[in-house]
Design a protein around this motif. Sequence first.
Motif, PDB file in Angstrom:
ATOM      1  N   GLU A   1      65.521  36.683  35.758  1.00  0.00           N
ATOM      2  CA  GLU A   1      66.464  37.735  35.302  1.00  0.00           C
ATOM      3  C   GLU A   1      65.864  38.985  34.496  1.00  0.00           C
ATOM      4  OE1 GLU A   1      68.576  35.164  32.278  1.00  0.00           O
ATOM      5  OE2 GLU A   1      69.707  34.294  33.900  1.00  0.00           O
TER       6      GLU A   1
ATOM      7  N   ASP B   1      65.883  41.242  37.672  1.00  0.00           N
ATOM      8  CA  ASP B   1      67.239  41.796  37.697  1.00  0.00           C
ATOM      9  C   ASP B   1      67.708  42.806  36.636  1.00  0.00           C
ATOM     10  OD1 ASP B   1      67.746  40.024  39.867  1.00  0.00           O
ATOM     11  OD2 ASP B   1      68.951  38.585  38.833  1.00  0.00           O
ATOM     12  N   LEU B   2      67.205  42.595  35.403  1.00  0.00           N
ATOM     13  CA  LEU B   2      67.565  43.531  34.282  1.00  0.00           C
ATOM     14  C   LEU B   2      66.758  44.689  34.605  1.00  0.00           C
ATOM     15  CD1 LEU B   2      68.711  43.743  31.534  1.00  0.00           C
ATOM     16  CD2 LEU B   2      66.536  43.178  30.450  1.00  0.00           C
TER      17      LEU B   2
ATOM     18  N   ASN C   1      68.583  46.769  37.259  1.00  0.00           N
ATOM     19  CA  ASN C   1      70.110  46.923  37.013  1.00  0.00           C
ATOM     20  C   ASN C   1      70.973  46.182  37.427  1.00  0.00           C
ATOM     21  OD1 ASN C   1      69.495  49.269  35.336  1.00  0.00           O
ATOM     22  ND2 ASN C   1      68.965  50.520  37.054  1.00  0.00           N
TER      23      ASN C   1
ATOM     24  N   LEU D   1      71.496  43.162  36.003  1.00  0.00           N
ATOM     25  CA  LEU D   1      72.122  42.579  34.749  1.00  0.00           C
ATOM     26  C   LEU D   1      72.291  43.784  33.619  1.00  0.00           C
ATOM     27  CD1 LEU D   1      70.224  39.216  34.342  1.00  0.00           C
ATOM     28  CD2 LEU D   1      72.634  39.467  34.996  1.00  0.00           C
ATOM     29  N   LYS D   2      72.977  43.404  32.914  1.00  0.00           N
ATOM     30  CA  LYS D   2      73.166  44.545  31.743  1.00  0.00           C
ATOM     31  C   LYS D   2      72.372  43.927  30.489  1.00  0.00           C
ATOM     32  CE  LYS D   2      77.389  46.535  32.746  1.00  0.00           C
ATOM     33  NZ  LYS D   2      78.652  46.998  32.291  1.00  0.00           N
ATOM     34  N   ASN D   3      72.122  42.534  30.608  1.00  0.00           N
ATOM     35  CA  ASN D   3      71.252  42.121  29.308  1.00  0.00           C
ATOM     36  C   ASN D   3      70.881  40.517  29.727  1.00  0.00           C
ATOM     37  OD1 ASN D   3      73.621  40.072  28.811  1.00  0.00           O
ATOM     38  ND2 ASN D   3      74.364  42.098  27.516  1.00  0.00           N
ATOM     39  N   LEU D   4      69.891  40.057  29.161  1.00  0.00           N
ATOM     40  CA  LEU D   4      69.374  38.789  29.376  1.00  0.00           C
ATOM     41  C   LEU D   4      69.716  38.062  28.268  1.00  0.00           C
ATOM     42  CD1 LEU D   4      65.947  38.440  31.081  1.00  0.00           C
ATOM     43  CD2 LEU D   4      66.419  37.462  28.816  1.00  0.00           C
TER      44      LEU D   4
ATOM     45  N   ASN E   1      67.878  43.617  26.169  1.00  0.00           N
ATOM     46  CA  ASN E   1      68.654  44.595  26.726  1.00  0.00           C
ATOM     47  C   ASN E   1      67.943  45.853  27.180  1.00  0.00           C
ATOM     48  OD1 ASN E   1      71.307  43.282  25.628  1.00  0.00           O
ATOM     49  ND2 ASN E   1      70.334  43.466  23.675  1.00  0.00           N
ATOM     50  N   LYS E   2      68.389  46.372  28.200  1.00  0.00           N
ATOM     51  CA  LYS E   2      68.072  47.471  28.808  1.00  0.00           C
ATOM     52  C   LYS E   2      68.662  48.747  28.373  1.00  0.00           C
ATOM     53  CE  LYS E   2      66.408  49.630  33.275  1.00  0.00           C
ATOM     54  NZ  LYS E   2      66.568  49.592  34.441  1.00  0.00           N
TER      55      LYS E   2
ATOM     56  N   TYR F   1      63.526  48.879  26.574  1.00  0.00           N
ATOM     57  CA  TYR F   1      64.033  47.629  26.300  1.00  0.00           C
ATOM     58  C   TYR F   1      63.830  47.106  24.990  1.00  0.00           C
ATOM     59  CZ  TYR F   1      63.651  47.708  31.545  1.00  0.00           C
ATOM     60  OH  TYR F   1      63.878  48.020  32.850  1.00  0.00           O
TER      61      TYR F   1
END
Length: 138
Positions: free
Chosen positions: A59, A62-63, A66, A68-71, A85-86, A91
Motif C-alpha cells: 500500500e 501504491d500510494l 498514485n 491510492l489516495k491514502n493508506l 496521505n500523499k 506525505y
Amino acid sequence: MALITDDFIEVELKPRTYQEDGNDPFVLSIFELSESKKVIVRDFSAVLLKSEYEKLVSEIEDLMNNKLKNLYFETIEPLFILRMNKLIEKYVIEIEVFINDEIQSEQYEIKLDEEHVKCFLKDLKYDIENIKKPPKLP
C-alpha cells in the motif's frame, strides 16, 4: 530497522522472528514510538502477521505510485493505526496508539518528503526478506 521520523516523532518497526510456520506466520517484532527522543511506547513482543507487513509495503508503494489516495493500516498487537496521505510534495503520516485497554489513545503526526518514505520502504522490505526463523526445539 525501518524508521519513520521527523524533527520530533520517531516510529521504529522491525520484524524479528517467525512465531510459527505456515502460509501466513506471525512475526515477533519491535514497535517503538518516541517523541523528542523520549520513548512513549516500546513493545518487543509485537505480533504481526507476515501478510500485514506485506500489505503495508504494497500500500505504501501504491500510494507513492498514485494508485491510492491514502493508506489505512491497523494492527491488533500492539493496537496501533497508521494513516498515510500523499499531498503535493509531502506525505502526512498519522499514528494512533492505544494505551489502556483499547479505550485511551494518543495521536501523532509526522510530515515527510518522498525520500524519507522511500528509505522507510526500502528498510522495511529488507527486514521482511531477512526475518530470522524461530529456534528449533529439541
